[in-house]
Design a protein around this motif. Structure first.
Motif, PDB file in Angstrom:
ATOM      1  N   VAL A  10     -11.567 -57.537  38.038  1.00 53.41           N
ATOM      2  CA  VAL A  10     -11.438 -56.128  37.626  1.00 53.41           C
ATOM      3  C   VAL A  10     -12.698 -55.679  36.876  1.00 53.41           C
ATOM      4  N   ALA A  11     -13.832 -56.351  37.149  1.00 58.40           N
ATOM      5  CA  ALA A  11     -15.026 -56.091  36.334  1.00 58.40           C
ATOM      6  C   ALA A  11     -15.995 -55.086  36.962  1.00 58.40           C
ATOM      7  N   GLY A  12     -15.624 -54.485  38.104  1.00 54.87           N
ATOM      8  CA  GLY A  12     -16.554 -53.546  38.763  1.00 54.87           C
ATOM      9  C   GLY A  12     -16.696 -52.246  37.981  1.00 54.87           C
ATOM     10  N   GLY A  14     -16.643 -49.178  39.330  1.00 53.82           N
ATOM     11  CA  GLY A  14     -15.810 -48.099  39.889  1.00 53.82           C
ATOM     12  C   GLY A  14     -16.577 -46.801  40.061  1.00 53.82           C
ATOM     13  N   THR A  15     -17.845 -46.895  40.477  1.00 56.44           N
ATOM     14  CA  THR A  15     -18.704 -45.695  40.507  1.00 56.44           C
ATOM     15  C   THR A  15     -18.249 -44.652  41.529  1.00 56.44           C
ATOM     16  N   ARG A  16     -17.581 -45.122  42.591  1.00 60.35           N
ATOM     17  CA  ARG A  16     -17.141 -44.128  43.599  1.00 60.35           C
ATOM     18  C   ARG A  16     -16.063 -43.197  43.042  1.00 60.35           C
ATOM     19  N   LYS A  26     -10.529 -48.089  36.951  1.00 49.71           N
ATOM     20  CA  LYS A  26      -9.761 -47.632  38.121  1.00 49.71           C
ATOM     21  C   LYS A  26      -8.468 -48.430  38.281  1.00 49.71           C
ATOM     22  N   GLN A 103     -16.920 -61.260  33.170  1.00 47.21           N
ATOM     23  CA  GLN A 103     -18.032 -61.469  34.108  1.00 47.21           C
ATOM     24  C   GLN A 103     -19.307 -61.021  33.392  1.00 47.21           C
ATOM     25  N   GLY A 114     -21.155 -58.298  41.688  1.00 46.96           N
ATOM     26  CA  GLY A 114     -20.274 -58.305  42.851  1.00 46.96           C
ATOM     27  C   GLY A 114     -19.134 -59.307  42.761  1.00 46.96           C
ATOM     28  N   THR A 115     -18.276 -59.259  43.784  1.00 43.07           N
ATOM     29  CA  THR A 115     -17.038 -60.045  43.727  1.00 43.07           C
ATOM     30  C   THR A 115     -17.300 -61.556  43.816  1.00 43.07           C
ATOM     31  N   ALA A 118     -17.831 -62.501  40.381  1.00 41.00           N
ATOM     32  CA  ALA A 118     -16.552 -62.439  39.650  1.00 41.00           C
ATOM     33  C   ALA A 118     -15.745 -63.715  39.911  1.00 41.00           C
ATOM     34  N   TYR A 135      -7.976 -58.529  44.767  1.00 40.78           N
ATOM     35  CA  TYR A 135      -8.769 -57.496  44.092  1.00 40.78           C
ATOM     36  C   TYR A 135      -7.828 -56.548  43.337  1.00 40.78           C
TER      37      TYR A 135
HETATM   38  P1  UTP Z   1     -15.332 -52.946  44.544  1.00 41.22           P
HETATM   39  O1  UTP Z   1     -16.667 -53.342  45.044  1.00 41.22           O
HETATM   40  O2  UTP Z   1     -14.462 -52.135  45.427  1.00 41.22           O
HETATM   41  O3  UTP Z   1     -15.412 -52.206  43.137  1.00 41.22           O
HETATM   42  O4  UTP Z   1     -14.602 -54.273  44.057  1.00 41.22           O
HETATM   43  P2  UTP Z   1     -16.570 -51.522  42.325  1.00 41.22           P
HETATM   44  O5  UTP Z   1     -17.862 -52.251  42.424  1.00 41.22           O
HETATM   45  O6  UTP Z   1     -15.981 -51.342  40.971  1.00 41.22           O
HETATM   46  O7  UTP Z   1     -16.632 -50.102  43.069  1.00 41.22           O
HETATM   47  P3  UTP Z   1     -17.759 -48.987  43.216  1.00 41.22           P
HETATM   48  O8  UTP Z   1     -18.420 -49.298  44.533  1.00 41.22           O
HETATM   49  O9  UTP Z   1     -18.692 -49.043  42.020  1.00 41.22           O
HETATM   50  O10 UTP Z   1     -16.970 -47.705  43.256  1.00 41.22           O
HETATM   51  C1  UTP Z   1     -13.259 -54.648  44.311  1.00 41.22           C
HETATM   52  C2  UTP Z   1     -12.641 -55.245  43.029  1.00 41.22           C
HETATM   53  O11 UTP Z   1     -13.495 -56.232  42.480  1.00 41.22           O
HETATM   54  C3  UTP Z   1     -13.850 -55.928  41.131  1.00 41.22           C
HETATM   55  C4  UTP Z   1     -13.588 -54.438  40.974  1.00 41.22           C
HETATM   56  O12 UTP Z   1     -13.263 -54.131  39.607  1.00 41.22           O
HETATM   57  C5  UTP Z   1     -12.438 -54.181  41.937  1.00 41.22           C
HETATM   58  O13 UTP Z   1     -11.169 -54.345  41.331  1.00 41.22           O
HETATM   59  N1  UTP Z   1     -15.278 -56.302  40.915  1.00 41.22           N
HETATM   60  C6  UTP Z   1     -16.262 -55.718  41.644  1.00 41.22           C
HETATM   61  C7  UTP Z   1     -15.584 -57.248  39.963  1.00 41.22           C
HETATM   62  O14 UTP Z   1     -14.699 -57.803  39.281  1.00 41.22           O
HETATM   63  N2  UTP Z   1     -16.907 -57.572  39.750  1.00 41.22           N
HETATM   64  C8  UTP Z   1     -17.914 -56.992  40.449  1.00 41.22           C
HETATM   65  O15 UTP Z   1     -19.090 -57.327  40.209  1.00 41.22           O
HETATM   66  C9  UTP Z   1     -17.571 -56.044  41.429  1.00 41.22           C
END
Ligand code: UTP
Length: 306
Positions: A10-12, A14-16, A26, A103, A114-115, A118, A135
């Motif tokens: 859950v560390a992204g 969420g820019t979109r 998000k 992360q 990225g995932t 993570a 995810y």
């Molecule tokens: P996404 O790639 O869809 O999420 O990752 P993001 O990077 O938050 O989205 P945008 O592109 O900026 O809008 C799917 C899941 O993986 C987590 C996100 O929080 C989401 O739940 N994630 C993503 C991580 O834990 N670490 C990351 O480096 C990237």
């Protein structure tokens, strides 16, 4: 062997979903009555997973609060005879434990990697066991028992796989948005599961090996960590899980897929359009207000057709 551990990235950033997600993660957006992350936890709890690790970041502490006992709320509800309102949240009683780790963004980078990065942060927690990854921004709504994750766990154990993926059919115009799998020759695609011999990230339609897209649900053996360590960051600075799975296949490991059934729906809440659709679908299913919301939407459609 059994599978007890689940890792939820859950560390992204969420820019979109900016500006919605500028301060609110998000994964905490409501989808109907519950925050999305709670629907993910419910989906996993239904498959008897007990040890949950969230891969978080400094802006996501609100997710920890969601799964913590809020003493003020407990006291208030108790005094008003409404303690049962919290039954849905009583994961303790189900023997579920929550763990959190952050992360790290490497020095010089402006965003998390990225995932793949993570998942790498879960290595110590996983401690050489096989584990699930889900995810935190994707819900798989299933009317079935076992649900998708339950079937993936059964398959993974039955075939002694190193990796098992949840996949679904996507239309041609969407293959360039996902990791797409290549089923091995002679595999029966409508079987309960099948082996793949390759996976490609976001292929062009002319080059896609199939229309079967990876759907935010994975089971890995501990071998995945070595494959992630071998990765080089892509042009956008991310370590992609698709490349790590490809590495597993090339090292001779078995990777299987389980397909979503036609009445199982994947909701990715990562863009405004998909989030709004998910909210509407869950609001329509709500036991208390679903009918009222349906009538409201019908009244809007009737107005439009005047
Ligand atoms: P996404 O790639 O869809 O999420 O990752 P993001 O990077 O938050 O989205 P945008 O592109 O900026 O809008 C799917 C899941 O993986 C987590 C996100 O929080 C989401 O739940 N994630 C993503 C991580 O834990 N670490 C990351 O480096 C990237």
């Amino acid at each position: 062997m059994s599978i007890r551990k689940i890792v939820i990235p859950v560390a992204g950033l969420g820019t979109r979903l900016f500006p919605t997600t500028k301060a609110l993660p998000k994964e905490m957006l409501p989808v109907g009555r519950y925050p999305a992350i709670q629907l993910v936890v419910e989906e996993m709890a239904a498959s008897n997973l007990k040890k949950f690790l969230f891969i978080t970041s400094r802006s996501k502490t609100i997710i920890e609060n969601q799964f913590d006992n809020n003493v003020d709320i407990v006291i208030h509800l108790e005094q008003n005879g409404r303690l049962t309102d919290l039954d849905d949240l009583d994961y303790n009683r189900q023997g579920i434990e929550f763990f959190y780790t952050r992360q790290q963004v490497p020095p010089g980078a402006t965003k998390p990697q990225g995932t793949g990065a993570a998942i790498a942060a879960a290595e110590h927690f996983v401690d050489n066991e096989h584990f699930v990854v889900a995810y935190g921004d994707t819900i798989i709504d299933s009317p079935h028992t076992p649900n998708l994750i339950g079937r993936m766990i059964e398959t993974h154990l039955k075939y002694n796989a190193t990796c098992t993926l949840g996949v679904r059919l996507v239309p041609d115009q969407l293959v360039n948005r996902y990791g797409i799998v290549q089923p091995a020759p002679d595999e029966v695609l409508n079987a309960e599961s099948f082996v793949i011999d390759d996976i490609v990230e976001k292929p062009d339609l002319e080059k896609t090996p199939s229309n079967l897209a990876v759907s935010a649900r994975y089971i890995f053996g501990p071998e995945i960590f070595n494959e992630i360590r071998k990765l080089q960051p892509s042009s956008d600075g991310e370590l992609g899980v698709t490349d790590a799975i490809r590495g597993l296949i090339q090292s001779g490991h078995t990777v299987r897929c389980v397909q979503l059934q036609s009445d199982e729906i994947r909701y990715d809440i990562g863009s405004h359009e998909t989030y709004f659709k998910a909210f509407i679908d869950f609001a329509l299913q709500d036991p208390d207000c679903g009918e009222a919301i349906k009538a409201y939407l019908e009244s809007l459609t009737a107005k439009e057709s005047l």
